[in-house]
Design an enzyme around this catalytic site. Structure first.
Site, PDB file in Angstrom:
ATOM      1  N   ASP A  22       2.009   4.000   2.938  1.00  0.00           N
ATOM      2  CA  ASP A  22       0.767   4.887   2.122  1.00  0.00           C
ATOM      3  C   ASP A  22       1.469   5.902   1.276  1.00  0.00           C
ATOM      4  O   ASP A  22       1.966   5.821   0.271  1.00  0.00           O
ATOM      5  CB  ASP A  22      -0.189   5.406   3.199  1.00  0.00           C
ATOM      6  CG  ASP A  22      -1.491   5.771   2.625  1.00  0.00           C
ATOM      7  OD1 ASP A  22      -1.744   5.826   1.369  1.00  0.00           O
ATOM      8  OD2 ASP A  22      -2.420   6.290   3.419  1.00  0.00           O
ATOM      9  N   ASP A  23       1.548   7.140   2.193  1.00  0.00           N
ATOM     10  CA  ASP A  23       2.496   8.465   1.406  1.00  0.00           C
ATOM     11  C   ASP A  23       3.487   8.771   2.372  1.00  0.00           C
ATOM     12  O   ASP A  23       3.157  10.089   2.806  1.00  0.00           O
ATOM     13  CB  ASP A  23       1.218   9.241   0.921  1.00  0.00           C
ATOM     14  CG  ASP A  23       0.141   8.981   0.214  1.00  0.00           C
ATOM     15  OD1 ASP A  23       0.278   9.055  -0.936  1.00  0.00           O
ATOM     16  OD2 ASP A  23      -0.879   8.517   0.734  1.00  0.00           O
TER      17      ASP A  23
ATOM     18  N   HIS B  48       1.698   4.991  -2.460  1.00  0.00           N
ATOM     19  CA  HIS B  48       1.451   5.721  -3.849  1.00  0.00           C
ATOM     20  C   HIS B  48       2.500   6.322  -4.159  1.00  0.00           C
ATOM     21  O   HIS B  48       3.146   7.124  -3.283  1.00  0.00           O
ATOM     22  CB  HIS B  48       0.106   6.537  -3.314  1.00  0.00           C
ATOM     23  CG  HIS B  48      -0.961   6.037  -2.846  1.00  0.00           C
ATOM     24  ND1 HIS B  48      -1.830   5.502  -3.751  1.00  0.00           N
ATOM     25  CD2 HIS B  48      -1.504   5.662  -1.880  1.00  0.00           C
ATOM     26  CE1 HIS B  48      -2.868   5.165  -2.868  1.00  0.00           C
ATOM     27  NE2 HIS B  48      -2.548   5.074  -1.734  1.00  0.00           N
TER      28      HIS B  48
ATOM     29  N   HIS C 199      -9.425   0.808  -1.677  1.00  0.00           N
ATOM     30  CA  HIS C 199      -9.350   1.650  -0.320  1.00  0.00           C
ATOM     31  C   HIS C 199     -10.758   1.549   0.038  1.00  0.00           C
ATOM     32  O   HIS C 199     -11.622   2.045  -0.667  1.00  0.00           O
ATOM     33  CB  HIS C 199      -8.939   3.282  -0.679  1.00  0.00           C
ATOM     34  CG  HIS C 199      -7.538   3.376  -0.818  1.00  0.00           C
ATOM     35  ND1 HIS C 199      -6.793   2.836  -1.808  1.00  0.00           N
ATOM     36  CD2 HIS C 199      -6.444   4.064  -0.021  1.00  0.00           C
ATOM     37  CE1 HIS C 199      -5.456   2.938  -1.796  1.00  0.00           C
ATOM     38  NE2 HIS C 199      -5.316   4.050  -0.803  1.00  0.00           N
TER      39      HIS C 199
ATOM     40  N   HIS D 202       0.898  -1.141   0.104  1.00  0.00           N
ATOM     41  CA  HIS D 202      -0.043   0.070  -0.086  1.00  0.00           C
ATOM     42  C   HIS D 202       0.895   1.152  -0.001  1.00  0.00           C
ATOM     43  O   HIS D 202       1.151   1.823   1.045  1.00  0.00           O
ATOM     44  CB  HIS D 202      -1.164  -0.060   1.259  1.00  0.00           C
ATOM     45  CG  HIS D 202      -1.900   1.195   1.235  1.00  0.00           C
ATOM     46  ND1 HIS D 202      -3.188   1.038   1.902  1.00  0.00           N
ATOM     47  CD2 HIS D 202      -1.934   2.274   0.578  1.00  0.00           C
ATOM     48  CE1 HIS D 202      -3.891   2.007   1.829  1.00  0.00           C
ATOM     49  NE2 HIS D 202      -3.077   2.876   0.827  1.00  0.00           N
TER      50      HIS D 202
ATOM     51  N   GLU E 209     -11.479   3.616   5.541  1.00  0.00           N
ATOM     52  CA  GLU E 209     -10.418   4.709   5.936  1.00  0.00           C
ATOM     53  C   GLU E 209     -11.179   5.734   6.979  1.00  0.00           C
ATOM     54  O   GLU E 209     -11.706   5.637   7.965  1.00  0.00           O
ATOM     55  CB  GLU E 209      -9.839   4.955   5.077  1.00  0.00           C
ATOM     56  CG  GLU E 209      -8.616   6.014   5.474  1.00  0.00           C
ATOM     57  CD  GLU E 209      -7.612   6.833   4.573  1.00  0.00           C
ATOM     58  OE1 GLU E 209      -6.665   7.042   4.889  1.00  0.00           O
ATOM     59  OE2 GLU E 209      -8.083   6.743   3.341  1.00  0.00           O
TER      60      GLU E 209
END
Length: 320
Positions: free
Chosen positions: A280-281, A21, A199, A19, A202
């Protein structure tokens, strides 16, 4: 366990990142360098000023900055440099397999050719396989705040690059954009033999996870925190061993949870959920993969056995 020993232990674990990006790995220094190379100006006076903006109240505030940063990516070398910076970093953390998500619509709507984006990212993935022995996959993600028609157009454009992708995903603003909005797009992606992830749960409710499973036929759920609101859903996720790709530091940064104290990772493991940990980021949320494991362990006291299980889960949940 002292922080140094904990970090050394986590560092040594063979891990997969599922996961992630690629646009969310855009460190401020590289962003400024690429902007200068392309003759562009960022709306921040310095790297420090940009980093000071990384205080988010919700997902949308983050996305606004995320898309602004991505706007400086124009050329194949830009996408290569972005991707390579991430891969070379996590190779040193014993990340053995990466399934990288990217958002083509973020770039094509700015006039950047689909092929330019794919060529740059793919070249970096291939170089990581050569240099590090790292296995990699690329996942094409649809932006859920855009229309179903836009998603179909992106899937059509991807046909000429089908060999580059293992699967499709669904990300961006969750609330108000349920998985059901993209049911027909995912049906077509499944017909084309893409693997499927989305996704869900969340900021959105547990019902979005049900939709992702029943309507999109997702094989993996990205995030999925809200599953604990619904015992029947937990039972199904356990029975079918549907992986959840949790992102602890992201959850704190976006106020999905108030802190990592009390993060229910041990409960999820004890209940038999196939939970995994990812970043994630990471450029925006303050931590790459090892940082997420370490922060979670320090906050919750999860033992070495639990951390080892999470790492094993990440490899088991991969599409290798």
């Amino acid at each position: 366990m002292p922080n140094t020993a904990l970090r050394t232990f986590v560092h040594a674990l063979p891990k997969a990142e599922l996961h992630l990006h690629v646009e969310g790995t855009f460190e401020s220094e590289l962003m400024f360098a690429i902007a200068e190379r392309n003759g562009l100006k960022l709306p921040y006076a310095s790297v420090d000023a940009l980093k000071a903006a990384y205080q988010f109240s919700n997902l949308q505030e983050f996305l606004d900055l995320y898309y602004a940063g991505a706007s400086v990516l124009l050329k194949e070398e830009d996408f290569y440099d972005l991707t390579w910076a991430y891969l070379s970093r996590v190779a040193a953390e014993n990340v053995q397999h990466v399934e990288l998500m990217f958002d083509p619509q973020t770039h094509t709507e700015r006039g950047v050719a689909f092929g330019t984006v794919v060529a740059g990212i793919t070249a970096a993935l291939q170089e990581a396989e050569r240099q590090f022995g790292m296995s990699t996959h690329l996942i094409l993600s649809f932006l859920r705040h855009l229309s179903e028609a836009d998603a179909f157009a992106t899937l059509k454009e991807a046909e000429g690059f089908r060999q580059n992708f293992v699967g499709v995903g669904l990300d961006s603003s969750e609330v108000g954009n349920p998985p059901s909005k993209f049911q027909r797009v995912f049906a077509e992606a499944k017909r084309q033999e893409y693997r499927l992830t989305a996704h869900a749960g969340e900021e959105g409710p547990a019902s979005y996870i049900w939709e992702a499973l029943d309507l999109l036929h997702a094989e993996r759920i990205d995030h999925g925190n809200r599953c604990l609101d619904d015992d029947a859903l937990v039972d199904r996720l356990v029975a079918e061993q549907i992986p959840l790709t949790l992102c602890p530091l992201s959850n704190v940064a976006l106020k999905v949870v108030p802190s990592l104290d009390g993060y229910p990772i041990q409960e999820m493991l004890d209940r038999g959920l196939l939970v995994t940990i990812h970043s994630d980021d990471p450029a925006y949320f303050g931590g790459y993969l090892t940082d997420n494991y370490v922060a979670l362990a320090e906050a919750t006291g999860i033992a070495e056995a639990g951390l080892t299980q999470l790492a094993k889960n990440s490899l088991a949940a991969s599409w290798k």
